[in-house]
Design a protein around this motif. Structure first.
Motif, PDB file in Angstrom:
ATOM      1  N   GLY A 174     -33.751 -91.294  -1.687  1.00 49.04           N
ATOM      2  CA  GLY A 174     -34.765 -90.415  -1.862  1.00 49.04           C
ATOM      3  C   GLY A 174     -35.614 -90.305  -3.086  1.00 49.04           C
ATOM      4  O   GLY A 174     -34.696 -90.252  -4.366  1.00 49.04           O
ATOM      5  N   SER A 175     -36.768 -90.065  -2.326  1.00 43.24           N
ATOM      6  CA  SER A 175     -37.679 -89.937  -4.093  1.00 43.24           C
ATOM      7  C   SER A 175     -37.532 -88.385  -4.503  1.00 43.24           C
ATOM      8  O   SER A 175     -37.589 -87.601  -3.535  1.00 43.24           O
ATOM      9  N   ASP A 177     -38.203 -81.489 -13.062  1.00 44.72           N
ATOM     10  CA  ASP A 177     -37.246 -80.475 -12.413  1.00 44.72           C
ATOM     11  C   ASP A 177     -36.617 -80.672 -11.272  1.00 44.72           C
ATOM     12  O   ASP A 177     -36.940 -80.901  -9.794  1.00 44.72           O
ATOM     13  N   ASP A 178     -36.041 -82.225 -10.865  1.00 47.72           N
ATOM     14  CA  ASP A 178     -35.253 -82.706  -9.767  1.00 47.72           C
ATOM     15  C   ASP A 178     -33.973 -82.518 -10.812  1.00 47.72           C
ATOM     16  O   ASP A 178     -33.399 -83.515 -10.801  1.00 47.72           O
ATOM     17  N   PRO A 179     -32.702 -81.939 -10.196  1.00 48.73           N
ATOM     18  CA  PRO A 179     -31.719 -81.509 -10.550  1.00 48.73           C
ATOM     19  C   PRO A 179     -30.692 -82.979  -9.435  1.00 48.73           C
ATOM     20  O   PRO A 179     -29.345 -83.390 -10.176  1.00 48.73           O
ATOM     21  N   ARG A 210     -34.556 -90.263 -10.178  1.00 48.08           N
ATOM     22  CA  ARG A 210     -34.660 -90.740  -8.315  1.00 48.08           C
ATOM     23  C   ARG A 210     -36.068 -92.334  -8.633  1.00 48.08           C
ATOM     24  O   ARG A 210     -36.668 -91.966  -9.189  1.00 48.08           O
ATOM     25  N   PRO A 211     -36.036 -92.896  -7.235  1.00 45.25           N
ATOM     26  CA  PRO A 211     -37.448 -94.200  -7.812  1.00 45.25           C
ATOM     27  C   PRO A 211     -38.276 -92.367  -7.392  1.00 45.25           C
ATOM     28  O   PRO A 211     -38.160 -92.309  -6.264  1.00 45.25           O
ATOM     29  N   ARG A 212     -39.833 -93.106  -7.972  1.00 45.56           N
ATOM     30  CA  ARG A 212     -40.835 -93.025  -6.875  1.00 45.56           C
ATOM     31  C   ARG A 212     -41.332 -92.805  -6.219  1.00 45.56           C
ATOM     32  O   ARG A 212     -41.087 -94.614  -5.983  1.00 45.56           O
ATOM     33  N   LEU A 213     -41.989 -92.794  -5.669  1.00 47.08           N
ATOM     34  CA  LEU A 213     -43.192 -93.635  -4.552  1.00 47.08           C
ATOM     35  C   LEU A 213     -43.208 -95.014  -4.473  1.00 47.08           C
ATOM     36  O   LEU A 213     -42.910 -95.668  -4.118  1.00 47.08           O
ATOM     37  N   GLU A 214     -43.879 -95.001  -5.791  1.00 44.90           N
ATOM     38  CA  GLU A 214     -44.688 -95.917  -6.264  1.00 44.90           C
ATOM     39  C   GLU A 214     -43.504 -97.059  -6.842  1.00 44.90           C
ATOM     40  O   GLU A 214     -43.527 -98.671  -6.790  1.00 44.90           O
ATOM     41  N   ALA A 236     -31.074-111.031   4.297  1.00 45.81           N
ATOM     42  CA  ALA A 236     -29.719-110.365   4.516  1.00 45.81           C
ATOM     43  C   ALA A 236     -29.208-109.592   3.721  1.00 45.81           C
ATOM     44  O   ALA A 236     -28.459-109.146   3.436  1.00 45.81           O
ATOM     45  N   THR A 237     -30.500-108.988   2.605  1.00 44.27           N
ATOM     46  CA  THR A 237     -30.435-108.479   1.609  1.00 44.27           C
ATOM     47  C   THR A 237     -30.698-107.050   1.805  1.00 44.27           C
ATOM     48  O   THR A 237     -31.457-106.169   2.100  1.00 44.27           O
ATOM     49  N   GLU A 238     -29.357-106.098   0.602  1.00 43.95           N
ATOM     50  CA  GLU A 238     -29.883-104.829   0.136  1.00 43.95           C
ATOM     51  C   GLU A 238     -30.361-104.620  -0.875  1.00 43.95           C
ATOM     52  O   GLU A 238     -30.285-104.652  -1.759  1.00 43.95           O
ATOM     53  N   VAL A 239     -31.650-103.755  -1.175  1.00 51.86           N
ATOM     54  CA  VAL A 239     -32.225-103.872  -2.955  1.00 51.86           C
ATOM     55  C   VAL A 239     -32.018-102.087  -3.065  1.00 51.86           C
ATOM     56  O   VAL A 239     -32.380-101.406  -2.234  1.00 51.86           O
ATOM     57  N   ASN A 240     -31.549-102.384  -3.868  1.00 55.84           N
ATOM     58  CA  ASN A 240     -30.593-100.916  -3.986  1.00 55.84           C
ATOM     59  C   ASN A 240     -31.967-100.420  -5.037  1.00 55.84           C
ATOM     60  O   ASN A 240     -31.720-100.683  -6.235  1.00 55.84           O
ATOM     61  N   LEU A 241     -32.246 -99.351  -5.158  1.00 54.91           N
ATOM     62  CA  LEU A 241     -33.146 -98.471  -5.540  1.00 54.91           C
ATOM     63  C   LEU A 241     -32.831 -97.309  -5.827  1.00 54.91           C
ATOM     64  O   LEU A 241     -33.263 -96.116  -6.458  1.00 54.91           O
ATOM     65  N   THR A 242     -31.317 -96.961  -6.242  1.00 55.04           N
ATOM     66  CA  THR A 242     -30.170 -95.768  -5.983  1.00 55.04           C
ATOM     67  C   THR A 242     -30.842 -95.684  -7.913  1.00 55.04           C
ATOM     68  O   THR A 242     -31.082 -94.476  -8.474  1.00 55.04           O
TER      69      THR A 242
END
Length: 141
Positions: free
Chosen positions: A84-85, A94-96, A106-110, A129-135
């Motif tokens: 989640g962004s 300000d993002d605990p 966390r990833p920005r929407l951009e 068949a790939t998960e792209v990890n943006l965590t």
């Protein structure tokens, strides 16, 4: 968790994604090219997500199966895993929840949009068949 609540969420997510994927795949098969992207995941256990978490896991499984079915037709299928962004209306820092990631953000929407554009582009022509990890390291591969 009530079974009906969990299954309703899973059924709705899988049915919606399968319906859309089937509709677009019909056009892509004729062209022998295309990319189907989804937001999925669900590898990590997160309390209080109930059916949503199970639905994300099911979507990852659906994407794997779609990749197997559509790959011979030149169609790639990938899914983006994001925690989640952050709320763009809040000031940076300000993002605990950011402290739960290895990058402390966390990833920005951009960031998510750039990753999706890359995966859909010819530069990712062998990714399927790939998960792209943006965590940001919240989920470690």
């Amino acid at each position: 968790m009530a079974a009906d609540d969990v299954l309703r969420t899973v059924t709705k997510a899988v049915t919606t994604h399968l319906t859309v994927a089937t509709a677009v795949a019909r056009h892509m098969i004729g062209r022998r090219t295309g990319v189907i992207l989804a937001m999925g995941g669900g590898r990590e256990a997160i309390p209080l997500l109930g059916g949503s978490h199970v639905a994300w896991s099911a979507l990852a499984g659906l994407c794997r199966q779609l990749a197997a079915e559509l790959g011979p037709h030149g169609i790639r299928v990938c899914w983006l895993l994001s925690p989640g962004s952050p709320d763009p209306s809040k000031p940076p820092g300000d993002d605990p929840e950011a402290n739960l990631t290895l990058l402390h953000r966390r990833p920005r929407l951009e960031d998510v949009a750039n990753a999706a554009a890359f995966v859909a582009s010819g530069r990712a022509a062998t990714m399927t068949a790939t998960e792209v990890n943006l965590t940001g390291g919240a989920v470690v591969d």
